[in-house]
Scaffold this active site. Structure first.
Site, PDB file in Angstrom:
ATOM      1  N   SER A   1      10.042 144.477  57.323  1.00 19.91           N
ATOM      2  CA  SER A   1      11.451 144.538  56.922  1.00 19.91           C
ATOM      3  C   SER A   1      11.616 144.088  55.477  1.00 19.91           C
ATOM      4  O   SER A   1      12.413 144.660  54.724  1.00 19.91           O
ATOM      5  CB  SER A   1      12.299 143.654  57.845  1.00 19.91           C
ATOM      6  OG  SER A   1      12.236 144.097  59.185  1.00 19.91           O
TER       7      SER A   1
ATOM      8  N   PHE B   1      13.460 145.824  51.844  1.00 12.52           N
ATOM      9  CA  PHE B   1      14.674 145.146  51.383  1.00 12.52           C
ATOM     10  C   PHE B   1      15.265 145.815  50.143  1.00 12.52           C
ATOM     11  O   PHE B   1      16.479 146.031  50.049  1.00 12.52           O
ATOM     12  CB  PHE B   1      14.354 143.676  51.108  1.00 12.52           C
ATOM     13  CG  PHE B   1      15.565 142.805  50.932  1.00 12.52           C
ATOM     14  CD1 PHE B   1      16.763 143.083  51.582  1.00 12.52           C
ATOM     15  CD2 PHE B   1      15.509 141.680  50.117  1.00 12.52           C
ATOM     16  CE1 PHE B   1      17.871 142.263  51.433  1.00 12.52           C
ATOM     17  CE2 PHE B   1      16.606 140.853  49.958  1.00 12.52           C
ATOM     18  CZ  PHE B   1      17.790 141.142  50.615  1.00 12.52           C
TER      19      PHE B   1
ATOM     20  N   HIS C   1      24.480 133.561  64.028  1.00 11.93           N
ATOM     21  CA  HIS C   1      23.561 133.715  62.891  1.00 11.93           C
ATOM     22  C   HIS C   1      22.871 135.074  62.907  1.00 11.93           C
ATOM     23  O   HIS C   1      22.269 135.478  61.909  1.00 11.93           O
ATOM     24  CB  HIS C   1      22.544 132.576  62.849  1.00 11.93           C
ATOM     25  CG  HIS C   1      21.431 132.693  63.844  1.00 11.93           C
ATOM     26  ND1 HIS C   1      20.188 132.165  63.621  1.00 11.93           N
ATOM     27  CD2 HIS C   1      21.368 133.275  65.073  1.00 11.93           C
ATOM     28  CE1 HIS C   1      19.399 132.418  64.653  1.00 11.93           C
ATOM     29  NE2 HIS C   1      20.099 133.090  65.547  1.00 11.93           N
TER      30      HIS C   1
END
Length: 418
Positions: A172, A176, A317
């Site tokens: 991931s 970005f 979160h």
């Protein structure tokens, strides 16, 4: 390369010496790996003060390292730090922690080759990368032994968490910049698109991907999150459930399969619990006398009206601000202003200058950013979010574990002003 200032280095060395003395006075004797494993499995954690002092030492060591390396080597070392993760990913994938013997005699490279089928050359380089970070040790040429850190890979939850971090999180992270370009730097209102979705499936967020595409990674994620759960204070160590009246209803929003509610109900049998989560999550879980399972999507208005407590542990979160406003608004509409409260059991980031913050907390924050568009929030950010939900909603109190007031984890109690 210009040498660093002698005064700066001496000053930092003196600071480090004092920090180590304070840490030893607080922490006492160093724990063995077996003690650490017991700590994780029994849900006992070191104090927040001990953690803070440990990270002060780490930060000072990093500052010394940045000075003695010089700016360009320091910059490149950080740019290439993902290679450490690549070596650790390979080590966990090959289960080297089980192949390398924990005993008086090291394990030969030939033995590891025979067990894995991987070439000597690749294994030697993988282990070199790990050993440079004190994960395994080459005690003689091609002879390997465990370190305290590598032994922890034998703990199922830790092994899974490291695997997730070196796989989903690292991939991931590589997406970005593409994510920032695609979204023009504006966070989406929910979990898609995200850096994770760009890396794995552009149509699915992390949880959707796990449940519909990749159950193997999903099971590993669940095991890893179980490992992190054991490092947090228990909600009943912070909030006083005994203060609730007889027969009070606690709604465990996004409560998974009800582990938390069942545990707390055994300690506080005067309460009634309702665990809400998606059908696929709660499927097969039986109700008990005190705990009822209920299908519910947090994107919909909460069907339990006027509950005494709406509890969310480590839920918000996982979501960007806009989604959190939607989630909390769906609870506010169900609240009874005369008695209902929301309990947010979440990390509370300290309001510090960037260079003074704890790196590990920032890494947790970036993990939820990369995988979920989520966010760990400071007190200021929590207050801003809560005010946006409803002008009447306010933080009445923050509950802390005894002796850890003002630490990085607390239970925020929200109420509607009458």
């Amino acid at each position: 390369m210009a040498l660093p200032s002698k005064a700066a280095l001496v000053g930092l060395a003196n600071t480090l010496s004092e920090q180590v003395k304070r840490y030893l006075a607080t922490a006492g004797e160093t724990k063995s790996p077996e003690d650490h494993k017991l700590c994780i499995e029994s849900e006992r954690t070191p104090s927040s003060n001990e953690h803070a002092q440990a990270w002060e030492i780490v930060r000072t060591c990093d500052r010394i390292g940045s000075l003695v390396h010089g700016p360009v080597p320091w910059l490149l070392s950080n740019a290439l730090s993902h290679l450490d993760s690549a070596c650790l990913a390979a080590a966990t994938h090959l289960n080297l922690q089980d192949i390398i013997v924990d005993g008086p005699s090291p394990t030969s490279l030939d033995t590891i080759v025979a067990a894995t089928g991987v070439s000597e050359d690749l294994l030697r380089r993988i282990l070199r990368g790990c050993a440079q970070r004190f994960i395994f040790e080459e005690v003689a040429p091609d002879q390997y032994a465990h370190t305290d850190a590598s032994k922890m890979l034998r703990v199922t939850g830790i092994h899974a968490l490291v695997g997730f971090s070196c796989d989903e999180v690292m991939r991931s992270g590589a997406s970005f910049s593409d994510f920032l370009q695609q979204t023009k730097g504006k966070p989406p209102s929910w979990n898609v698109p995200s850096p994770f979705s760009l890396a794995f499936d552009p149509t699915k967020g992390l949880f959707d991907y796990y449940s519909t595409v990749d159950e193997v990674r999903g099971r590993r994620f669940d095991l890893g999150m179980g490992g992190t759960e054991a490092t947090k204070p228990l909600v009943e160590e912070m909030f006083d459930f005994s203060s609730l009246p007889e027969g009070s209803t606690v709604v465990d929003v996004g409560g998974g399969r009800g582990h938390l509610s069942r545990r707390v109900s055994q300690k506080h049998p005067h309460l009634r619990f309702i665990v809400q989560d998606l059908p696929a999550v709660i499927h097969g879980v039986e109700d008990t006398d005190k705990v009822t399972m209920m299908e519910h999507d947090i994107r919909r208005p909460n069907p339990v009206r006027g509950a005494d407590v709406y509890l969310l542990r480590s839920i918000l979160h996982d979501y960007p601000d806009a989604a959190c406003v939607e989630i909390l608004s769906n609870i506010v509409t169900a609240m009874d202003p005369s008695k209902s409260r929301i309990l947010l059991d979440e990390m509370i980031m300290p309001d510090l200058l960037a260079q003074d913050s704890q790196r590990f907390m920032n890494q947790i924050d970036m993990t939820v950013v990369l995988t979920l568009n989520g966010k760990e929030r400071s007190t200021k950010e929590w207050n801003s979010l809560i005010t946006t939900v409803d002008g009447r909603l306010e933080t009445e109190k923050i509950w802390w574990r005894k002796g850890e007031e003002g630490s990085h984890w607390g239970v925020q109690q929200l109420r509607l002003r009458k």
